[in-house]
Every structure is written in C-alpha cells, then in structure tokens.
Design a protein around this motif. Structure first.
Motif, mmCIF file in Angstrom:
data_model
loop_
_atom_site.group_PDB
_atom_site.id
_atom_site.type_symbol
_atom_site.label_atom_id
_atom_site.label_comp_id
_atom_site.label_asym_id
_atom_site.label_seq_id
_atom_site.Cartn_x
_atom_site.Cartn_y
_atom_site.Cartn_z
ATOM 1 N N VAL A 4 -69.989 -46.265 14.954
ATOM 2 C CA VAL A 4 -68.708 -46.450 14.171
ATOM 3 C C VAL A 4 -69.081 -46.529 12.846
ATOM 4 C CG1 VAL A 4 -66.633 -47.388 13.928
ATOM 5 C CG2 VAL A 4 -67.513 -46.724 15.982
ATOM 6 N N ASP A 5 -69.867 -47.928 12.547
ATOM 7 C CA ASP A 5 -70.178 -48.094 11.163
ATOM 8 C C ASP A 5 -71.691 -48.697 10.966
ATOM 9 O OD1 ASP A 5 -70.665 -49.943 8.920
ATOM 10 O OD2 ASP A 5 -68.231 -50.421 8.743
ATOM 11 N N ALA A 6 -72.528 -47.985 10.537
ATOM 12 C CA ALA A 6 -73.955 -48.214 10.843
ATOM 13 C C ALA A 6 -74.339 -49.581 9.807
ATOM 14 C CB ALA A 6 -74.812 -46.936 10.533
ATOM 15 N N GLY A 7 -73.592 -49.490 8.597
ATOM 16 C CA GLY A 7 -73.920 -50.722 7.594
ATOM 17 C C GLY A 7 -73.275 -51.972 8.224
ATOM 18 N N LEU A 8 -72.147 -52.153 9.026
ATOM 19 C CA LEU A 8 -71.720 -53.176 9.456
ATOM 20 C C LEU A 8 -72.843 -53.729 10.795
ATOM 21 C CD1 LEU A 8 -70.091 -55.782 10.220
ATOM 22 C CD2 LEU A 8 -68.554 -54.031 11.345
ATOM 23 N N ASP A 9 -73.369 -52.716 11.384
ATOM 24 C CA ASP A 9 -74.422 -52.900 12.450
ATOM 25 C C ASP A 9 -75.593 -53.539 11.813
ATOM 26 O OD1 ASP A 9 -75.932 -52.804 15.046
ATOM 27 O OD2 ASP A 9 -77.014 -50.807 14.062
ATOM 28 N N ALA A 10 -76.006 -52.835 10.287
ATOM 29 C CA ALA A 10 -77.025 -53.491 9.891
ATOM 30 C C ALA A 10 -76.952 -54.819 9.299
ATOM 31 C CB ALA A 10 -77.614 -52.677 8.772
ATOM 32 N N ASP A 11 -76.039 -54.993 8.742
ATOM 33 C CA ASP A 11 -75.659 -56.406 8.610
ATOM 34 C C ASP A 11 -75.602 -57.464 9.687
ATOM 35 O OD1 ASP A 11 -75.093 -55.413 5.812
ATOM 36 O OD2 ASP A 11 -72.860 -55.559 6.033
ATOM 37 N N LEU A 12 -75.175 -57.056 10.722
ATOM 38 C CA LEU A 12 -75.296 -57.936 11.994
ATOM 39 C C LEU A 12 -76.610 -58.293 12.355
ATOM 40 C CD1 LEU A 12 -74.048 -59.585 13.904
ATOM 41 C CD2 LEU A 12 -73.210 -57.699 15.266
ATOM 42 N N GLY A 13 -77.532 -57.242 12.422
ATOM 43 C CA GLY A 13 -78.660 -57.510 12.820
ATOM 44 C C GLY A 13 -79.536 -58.344 11.879
ATOM 45 N N ALA A 14 -79.312 -58.231 10.457
ATOM 46 C CA ALA A 14 -79.981 -59.011 9.448
ATOM 47 C C ALA A 14 -79.430 -60.311 9.458
ATOM 48 C CB ALA A 14 -79.638 -58.238 7.871
ATOM 49 N N LEU A 65 -65.997 -57.629 12.801
ATOM 50 C CA LEU A 65 -66.232 -56.742 13.810
ATOM 51 C C LEU A 65 -64.920 -56.157 14.275
ATOM 52 C CD1 LEU A 65 -69.148 -58.107 16.020
ATOM 53 C CD2 LEU A 65 -69.063 -56.046 14.639
ATOM 54 N N PRO A 66 -63.821 -56.979 14.868
ATOM 55 C CA PRO A 66 -62.609 -56.617 15.303
ATOM 56 C C PRO A 66 -61.895 -55.488 14.601
ATOM 57 C CG PRO A 66 -62.690 -58.965 15.383
ATOM 58 C CD PRO A 66 -63.934 -58.624 14.573
ATOM 59 N N ALA A 67 -61.781 -55.785 13.078
ATOM 60 C CA ALA A 67 -61.287 -54.563 12.215
ATOM 61 C C ALA A 67 -62.008 -53.152 12.639
ATOM 62 C CB ALA A 67 -61.164 -54.998 10.911
ATOM 63 N N VAL A 68 -63.248 -53.149 12.933
ATOM 64 C CA VAL A 68 -63.819 -52.041 12.954
ATOM 65 C C VAL A 68 -64.063 -51.406 14.262
ATOM 66 C CG1 VAL A 68 -66.129 -50.845 12.517
ATOM 67 C CG2 VAL A 68 -65.280 -52.529 11.078
ATOM 68 N N ILE A 69 -64.270 -52.192 15.323
ATOM 69 C CA ILE A 69 -64.485 -51.711 16.828
ATOM 70 C C ILE A 69 -63.348 -52.050 17.417
ATOM 71 C CG2 ILE A 69 -66.743 -51.268 16.365
ATOM 72 C CD1 ILE A 69 -67.309 -53.847 18.233
ATOM 73 N N GLY A 70 -62.340 -52.952 17.149
ATOM 74 C CA GLY A 70 -61.228 -53.381 17.936
ATOM 75 C C GLY A 70 -59.961 -52.202 18.054
ATOM 76 N N VAL A 71 -60.218 -51.081 17.147
ATOM 77 C CA VAL A 71 -59.152 -50.168 17.033
ATOM 78 C C VAL A 71 -59.849 -48.834 17.189
ATOM 79 C CG1 VAL A 71 -58.016 -51.364 15.220
ATOM 80 C CG2 VAL A 71 -59.540 -49.850 14.449
#
Length: 389
Positions: free
Chosen positions: A326-336, A382-388
């Motif tokens: 859904v959001d590759a940028g947020l995924d990368a931020d979380l991993g970092a 996360l909730p705003a991106v994958i909670g909807v």
C-alpha cells in the motif's frame, strides 16, 4: 586504623549521586522529546493526579482520537491508565513529580475507568460519548487483510506464553533449592519471554499488576503486600541476596503466568489492537523505562529492552506485510527506524552480553530513547494507511 572503608563509603555515595543525576537527566531528555513530539496537540482534557486521586474523578469526552494532558501533583512518580474492565486501553507511566505528560488514545463510546497514580488509589470514571469521528474510525478497519498477521501473532503469543511459564518453573525450582546463583540466572532468563509478549500482557491489568508491579507505584513500596511477581523476587535475589522467603512469591508468579498463558490463547485479537500494540509499547520504553530503568535491583535492563524490541519487531514485521503493497515509503521508514533501535542496542553490547544498566551513560540512554520515540512515531502512522480500505 586505615581510612579505606571510609573512602569506599564516600565513593559509593558519590557514584550513587552521579547515577541519580544521570537518570534524572535522561528522564528530562525523554520528557522534552515527548513534549516536542506532542507539541501543537491541544489537550481535550487535563487530568491532575494527587497523592490519592484524579482531579477530576469523572469526565466525559466524545469518541475518537482524544488527547489527555496528565499533571503529576503528587510527590511520587505516577502512572495514568484508561481501562475497560481489566483491559488497559492506553497508559502513561513514570511521570515524575511536578511533570506533565501527554497521552493520545483512540476511544470508542462507552464507560471506562481511570487508574489514578498508586495502584491502591480509587479509580475514576471516563465516559466516552458517540461521535461521527468514532463511528468513522470503527468502520475503517476490515479483517481480511489482517487474517494472516493475526493468526501468526496468536501463535507467537502461545509460544512465548509457554516459554514464560517454563522459565518461571525453572526459577521456582532454583528458589526452592535455595541456590542463589542459579535463581539469579533463572530470574534473568524468565524475564525475556514475558517482555516479548508484554505489549498485550500490559493490557490485562489484573494479571499485569500481579506479575510486574513496580515498588514505586505501591503505597508501602517494597514492604507493600501488593509487591509481588518478578520485581518482588528480583528484590530478594539481588538486593537482599537471598532465596529465603521467596518460594511463595515464585509459586504465585508461576500460577499467574499460567493464567496469562491461558488468557493469551483466548484473547480477542483484531486489526485495531494489532495496530496499537507496538506503538504503545515503544512509546512506553522511550518515555519511561529507558530513561529511568526497569530492573532496579538486578540492573540487567538492556537484556529486557532487547527482548521488548524483539516483541515489537515481531508485530512490526507482521504489519509490514500489510503496509508494503500500500505504501512502500512507509514500509521503508518502518524498517529503517526499527534497524536504528536494534543498532543502538547492538552498540551497547560488551562481548556476548550487555553491561549493567548503571554503566549506561545519560547520553546513551537519551540516544536510545530518542530513536525509540522516532520508531513510535512511524508506527503511529500505520493506522491511517492500513487501517482503511
């Protein structure tokens, strides 16, 4: 007569003073960071905690994402919790006397309790009324994309719950045998599986208050009848250097962990819970545990923190499988952000293990707390991106 003993006492007192100053400085730093993170958020309600109660003891807010400012007007460090029965919905702990802290919680309509400082204090009432915001939030979460992560996390809870009970059994056996060294080693090992599942265990307030209470939150501190569980045994083994009198506490801890294991199997897991657990646990580490320390007598806090980060990492990994498409940028931020915290802990290792927490400097604690705060901030997105959907 030699004055060496007097010199030893002098240096011990001086060292203790330095550690107290370092802990205070780290706590101040984390408080400032928390204030910076929440700056601009206007509090919906202000709650003042006195020595005996909340002021007010009853309040009403509309459902949705609410911000509370908690003011500690007592002379003890305090915690403030919102509870639904025995389930902790949100909490802020280790707020120093004279300090204030901010808590943000997503609330659905209903009537809840407020824990007001000491565990022995009466509880207040928080009424949450229906609102369009709450109705919208309730409709945003769908189950389908979370089925895999929820199932995998339940398996993780069962495995770590089993490990918590089995390591507590080993601790109980060492205490029963009167073997201090073996009991100390068993206690350190017994903490780790509990820390990995603490994000959910903390929500079960009746068991958490029996398994993991801190003496600072009890009216009579170490002599309080409510001082049970891990830290009561820690106090006996590491502060008093004895196993004497600890067997009833070890038996009680084992029984409570067996109850926790059963409760974990039956726990209702849903997407909103999965989304909230890692952010809240990470914020608790950053704001309370890392600055002030957690294991006051054993000093093995870094082992505990590393286990907590493992548990947070497990949750974050499950959520990344949902957010990545859904959001590759947020995924990368979380991993970092997670890598940064894990790197901080790795840098603190000495050989194969961690040093006593008293040897961790104010600057090192502040850096770890800051990176945990940053991780909590990413998790909060996360909730705003994958909670909807």
């Amino acid at each position: 007569m030699s004055d060496a003993p007097n010199r030893s006492i002098y240096w011990a007192v001086a060292a203790a003073a330095c550690l107290a100053a370092a802990g205070g400085g780290a706590f101040w730093y984390a408080s400032v960071k928390n204030a910076e993170a929440t700056r601009g958020q206007k509090a919906d309600r202000v709650v003042t905690i006195t020595a005996t109660a909340c002021e007010p003891m009853e309040m009403t807010v509309p459902g949705g994402r609410r911000t509370f400012e908690i003011v500690n007007a007592s002379d003890r460090p305090i915690e403030w919790e919102i509870l639904d029965g025995v389930m902790v919905l949100a909490e802020r702990e280790n707020i120093a006397p004279g300090f204030r802290a901010t808590l943000v919680a997503q609330l659905q309509p209903g009537e809840y309790q407020m824990a007001c400082g000491l565990l022995s204090n009466p509880r207040g009432v928080l009424k949450v009324t229906p609102s369009d915001e709450a109705a919208s939030a309730a409709s945003e979460v769908t189950l389908r994309k979370f089925l895999g992560p929820l199932s995998e996390y339940r398996v993780y809870l069962v495995m770590q719950g089993n490990a918590a009970a089995s390591t507590a059994q080993a601790l109980r056996d060492a205490v029963a045998a009167g073997d201090l060294a073996a009991a100390q080693a068993a206690w350190e090992a017994a903490r780790l599986p509990y820390r990995r599942i603490e994000p959910l265990a903390n929500r079960l307030s009746d068991l958490a208050n029996a398994i993991n209470p801190q003496a600072a939150y009890l009216a009579e501190r170490e002599s309080d009848p409510g001082f049970t569980g891990y830290h009561r045994i820690e106090y006996g083994l590491f502060a008093q250097n004895t196993t004497e009198g600890l067997l009833p506490h070890a038996d009680r801890l084992l029984s409570d962990l067996e109850a926790l294991k059963a409760r974990m199997r039956e726990a209702k897991l849903d997407p909103q819970l999965l989304l909230s657990l890692p952010a809240q646990m990470t914020a608790q580490l950053a704001q309370s545990q890392v600055p002030a320390g957690e294991n006051s007598y054993a000093g093995n806090d870094l082992d505990d923190f590393a286990a907590s980060v493992e548990g947070i990492g497990k949750l974050a990994g499950l959520l990344r499988t949902v957010v990545a498409p859904v959001d590759a940028g947020l995924d990368a931020d979380l991993g970092a952000a997670l890598d940064k915290v894990q790197g901080d802990l790795a840098a603190l290792k000495q050989g194969d293990g961690y040093p006593p927490y008293a040897d961790v400097t104010r600057e090192q604690r502040a850096a770890l707390a800051a990176d945990l705060t940053a991780l909590a901030g990413v998790l909060d997105r996360l909730p705003a991106v994958i909670g909807v959907n």
